[in-house]
Motif scaffolding. Structure first.
Motif, PDB file in Angstrom:
ATOM      1  N   MET A   1      79.722  52.821  83.286  1.00 59.16           N
ATOM      2  CA  MET A   1      78.914  53.691  82.443  1.00 59.16           C
ATOM      3  C   MET A   1      77.886  52.871  81.690  1.00 59.16           C
ATOM      4  N   PRO A   2      76.607  52.980  82.023  1.00 59.06           N
ATOM      5  CA  PRO A   2      75.590  52.228  81.286  1.00 59.06           C
ATOM      6  C   PRO A   2      75.501  52.711  79.846  1.00 59.06           C
ATOM      7  N   ILE A   3      75.572  51.782  78.913  1.00 55.44           N
ATOM      8  CA  ILE A   3      75.461  52.120  77.503  1.00 55.44           C
ATOM      9  C   ILE A   3      74.179  51.500  76.956  1.00 55.44           C
ATOM     10  N   ALA A   4      73.401  52.282  76.243  1.00 54.75           N
ATOM     11  CA  ALA A   4      72.137  51.807  75.682  1.00 54.75           C
ATOM     12  C   ALA A   4      72.349  51.349  74.256  1.00 54.75           C
ATOM     13  N   ILE A   5      71.761  50.205  73.907  1.00 60.44           N
ATOM     14  CA  ILE A   5      71.820  49.664  72.558  1.00 60.44           C
ATOM     15  C   ILE A   5      70.408  49.692  71.989  1.00 60.44           C
ATOM     16  N   LEU A   6      70.232  50.442  70.923  1.00 62.54           N
ATOM     17  CA  LEU A   6      68.930  50.573  70.295  1.00 62.54           C
ATOM     18  C   LEU A   6      68.914  49.912  68.930  1.00 62.54           C
ATOM     19  N   SER A   7      67.787  49.316  68.591  1.00 56.77           N
ATOM     20  CA  SER A   7      67.510  48.808  67.252  1.00 56.77           C
ATOM     21  C   SER A   7      66.038  49.051  66.979  1.00 56.77           C
ATOM     22  N   ALA A   8      65.662  49.023  65.712  1.00 56.85           N
ATOM     23  CA  ALA A   8      64.254  49.190  65.374  1.00 56.85           C
ATOM     24  C   ALA A   8      63.520  47.859  65.367  1.00 56.85           C
ATOM     25  N   LEU A   9      64.225  46.774  65.048  1.00 57.89           N
ATOM     26  CA  LEU A   9      63.586  45.470  64.861  1.00 57.89           C
ATOM     27  C   LEU A   9      64.020  44.483  65.945  1.00 57.89           C
ATOM     28  N   ALA A  10      63.055  43.722  66.454  1.00 56.16           N
ATOM     29  CA  ALA A  10      63.342  42.754  67.517  1.00 56.16           C
ATOM     30  C   ALA A  10      64.354  41.709  67.069  1.00 56.16           C
ATOM     31  N   GLU A  11      64.284  41.306  65.798  1.00 55.00           N
ATOM     32  CA  GLU A  11      65.186  40.259  65.301  1.00 55.00           C
ATOM     33  C   GLU A  11      66.647  40.661  65.445  1.00 55.00           C
ATOM     34  N   GLU A  12      66.914  41.968  65.416  1.00 48.65           N
ATOM     35  CA  GLU A  12      68.290  42.429  65.507  1.00 48.65           C
ATOM     36  C   GLU A  12      68.843  42.336  66.925  1.00 48.65           C
ATOM     37  N   GLN A  13      67.961  42.281  67.911  1.00 45.32           N
ATOM     38  CA  GLN A  13      68.442  42.305  69.294  1.00 45.32           C
ATOM     39  C   GLN A  13      68.317  40.978  70.019  1.00 45.32           C
ATOM     40  N   ASN A  14      67.628  40.011  69.416  1.00 44.22           N
ATOM     41  CA  ASN A  14      67.414  38.739  70.121  1.00 44.22           C
ATOM     42  C   ASN A  14      68.724  38.105  70.562  1.00 44.22           C
ATOM     43  N   GLY A  15      69.691  38.058  69.650  1.00 46.08           N
ATOM     44  CA  GLY A  15      70.974  37.450  69.987  1.00 46.08           C
ATOM     45  C   GLY A  15      71.685  38.190  71.102  1.00 46.08           C
ATOM     46  N   LEU A  16      71.613  39.500  71.087  1.00 51.87           N
ATOM     47  CA  LEU A  16      72.261  40.311  72.114  1.00 51.87           C
ATOM     48  C   LEU A  16      71.629  40.099  73.480  1.00 51.87           C
ATOM     49  N   VAL A  17      70.303  40.136  73.518  1.00 54.02           N
ATOM     50  CA  VAL A  17      69.581  39.988  74.780  1.00 54.02           C
ATOM     51  C   VAL A  17      69.909  38.654  75.440  1.00 54.02           C
ATOM     52  N   HIS A  18      70.021  37.612  74.643  1.00 50.00           N
ATOM     53  CA  HIS A  18      70.312  36.283  75.180  1.00 50.00           C
ATOM     54  C   HIS A  18      71.734  36.174  75.730  1.00 50.00           C
ATOM     55  N   LEU A  19      72.602  37.082  75.321  1.00 48.53           N
ATOM     56  CA  LEU A  19      73.978  37.059  75.803  1.00 48.53           C
ATOM     57  C   LEU A  19      74.175  37.820  77.117  1.00 48.53           C
ATOM     58  N   LEU A  20      73.209  38.642  77.489  1.00 50.42           N
ATOM     59  CA  LEU A  20      73.375  39.474  78.680  1.00 50.42           C
ATOM     60  C   LEU A  20      73.413  38.638  79.955  1.00 50.42           C
ATOM     61  N   GLU A  21      74.341  38.968  80.827  1.00 50.80           N
ATOM     62  CA  GLU A  21      74.434  38.318  82.128  1.00 50.80           C
ATOM     63  C   GLU A  21      73.521  39.047  83.122  1.00 50.80           C
ATOM     64  N   ASN A  22      72.888  38.265  83.993  1.00 53.60           N
ATOM     65  CA  ASN A  22      71.981  38.822  85.010  1.00 53.60           C
ATOM     66  C   ASN A  22      70.929  39.734  84.380  1.00 53.60           C
ATOM     67  N   ALA A  23      70.358  39.283  83.276  1.00 51.18           N
ATOM     68  CA  ALA A  23      69.413  40.104  82.529  1.00 51.18           C
ATOM     69  C   ALA A  23      68.141  40.358  83.329  1.00 51.18           C
ATOM     70  N   GLN A  24      67.657  41.576  83.232  1.00 56.00           N
ATOM     71  CA  GLN A  24      66.440  41.995  83.930  1.00 56.00           C
ATOM     72  C   GLN A  24      65.527  42.708  82.947  1.00 56.00           C
ATOM     73  N   GLN A  25      64.304  42.196  82.779  1.00 55.02           N
ATOM     74  CA  GLN A  25      63.329  42.798  81.877  1.00 55.02           C
ATOM     75  C   GLN A  25      62.502  43.832  82.635  1.00 55.02           C
ATOM     76  N   ILE A  26      62.366  45.024  82.055  1.00 53.17           N
ATOM     77  CA  ILE A  26      61.622  46.113  82.695  1.00 53.17           C
ATOM     78  C   ILE A  26      60.673  46.717  81.663  1.00 53.17           C
ATOM     79  N   ARG A  27      59.429  46.912  82.061  1.00 53.24           N
ATOM     80  CA  ARG A  27      58.437  47.553  81.204  1.00 53.24           C
ATOM     81  C   ARG A  27      58.297  49.005  81.620  1.00 53.24           C
ATOM     82  N   HIS A  28      58.457  49.912  80.663  1.00 54.51           N
ATOM     83  CA  HIS A  28      58.377  51.344  80.980  1.00 54.51           C
ATOM     84  C   HIS A  28      57.968  52.106  79.730  1.00 54.51           C
TER      85      HIS A  28
END
Length: 249
Positions: A1-28
């Motif tokens: 089940m894909p779960i979405a994590i939302l934040s308003a500020l980039a600083e709050e998600q930087n640590g999380l994004v760096h922890l993701l395995e096989n991370a894929q950036q998508i622009r939409h």
């Protein structure tokens, strides 16, 4: 089940994004989304933008484009309850749009077309988020608040209100709370996005949960430097709590 994590500020998600395995950036839809895995859980991280419209657009994109099956918001808010202080955390049970006023056609705060004022968060997902927040507060968060000279953190659960204005004055806080209390509502915190996401998730039948670390009392007094709070406390809460939540899911 894909779960979405939302934040308003980039600083709050930087640590999380760096922890993701096989991370894929998508622009939409003018936004950056990062998809990967965290402790075996498929996760999509995104920034909501500031305000209800931006938050609703992001939530809809997460559901329609990325197939999110649940949404969790982690961010900061102003504390409204007498017992809610800087460094504390509020886990939402319900959301209300404090600036919704279609009277006299509809009662104050009622969302036209829905016949209700309050949007409930998902019970099971909120309980899991609450347990993750409590674990973080018991094990780690006291050290973070101590670094800024704040008292021991506490966890609250209840009503959070959202609106398209930044509430930052004592008089405005008093008027906001009085209006809500006249409608039988007891708000614990105020911010600018969550109620919109709660409404979108209600439309799609998706579970929604949210936590907000309290950065100020939404009044005239600046208790702590905001950028420092986000870096020292809010970003740590986001990473530690979402990691713990993914383990529990």
């Amino acid at each position: 089940m894909p779960i979405a994590i939302l934040s308003a500020l980039a600083e709050e998600q930087n640590g999380l994004v760096h922890l993701l395995e096989n991370a894929q950036q998508i622009r939409h839809a003018g936004r950056n989304f990062c998809r990967g895995k965290l402790h075996g859980q498929e996760v999509i991280c995104a920034l909501s933008g500031i305000g209800k419209v931006a938050a609703a657009t992001t939530a809809a994109a997460l559901i329609e484009r990325f197939g999110a099956k649940a949404i969790v918001f982690t961010g900061v808010a102003g504390g409204l309850g007498d017992a809610v202080h800087v460094g504390h955390v509020v886990v939402a049970r319900q959301y209300v749009q404090h600036d919704m006023d279609a009277s006299p056609l509809f009662p104050r705060f009622e969302v036209p077309g829905y016949g209700r004022v309050v949007f409930d968060c998902d019970t099971a997902l909120t309980n899991a988020l609450l347990q993750a927040v409590q674990a973080c507060v018991q094990q780690q968060a006291g050290r973070w608040t101590a670094e800024l000279g704040l008292g021991a953190p506490q966890v609250h659960e209840g009503l959070i209100v959202s609106g398209d204005r930044f509430v930052s004055g004592s008089e405005e806080v008093a008027q906001l709370c009085q209006g809500l209390q006249r409608a039988g509502l007891q708000p614990l915190a105020v911010e600018m996005e969550g109620a919109a996401i709660a409404q979108v998730c209600a439309d799609y039948g998706l579970p929604f949960a949210a936590m907000r670390s309290i950065s100020d009392k939404a009044d005239d007094a600046a208790h702590v430097d905001f950028p420092l709070f986000v870096q020292s406390i809010a970003s740590r809460y986001a990473q530690a709590v979402i990691e713990e939540l993914c383990k529990r899911l």
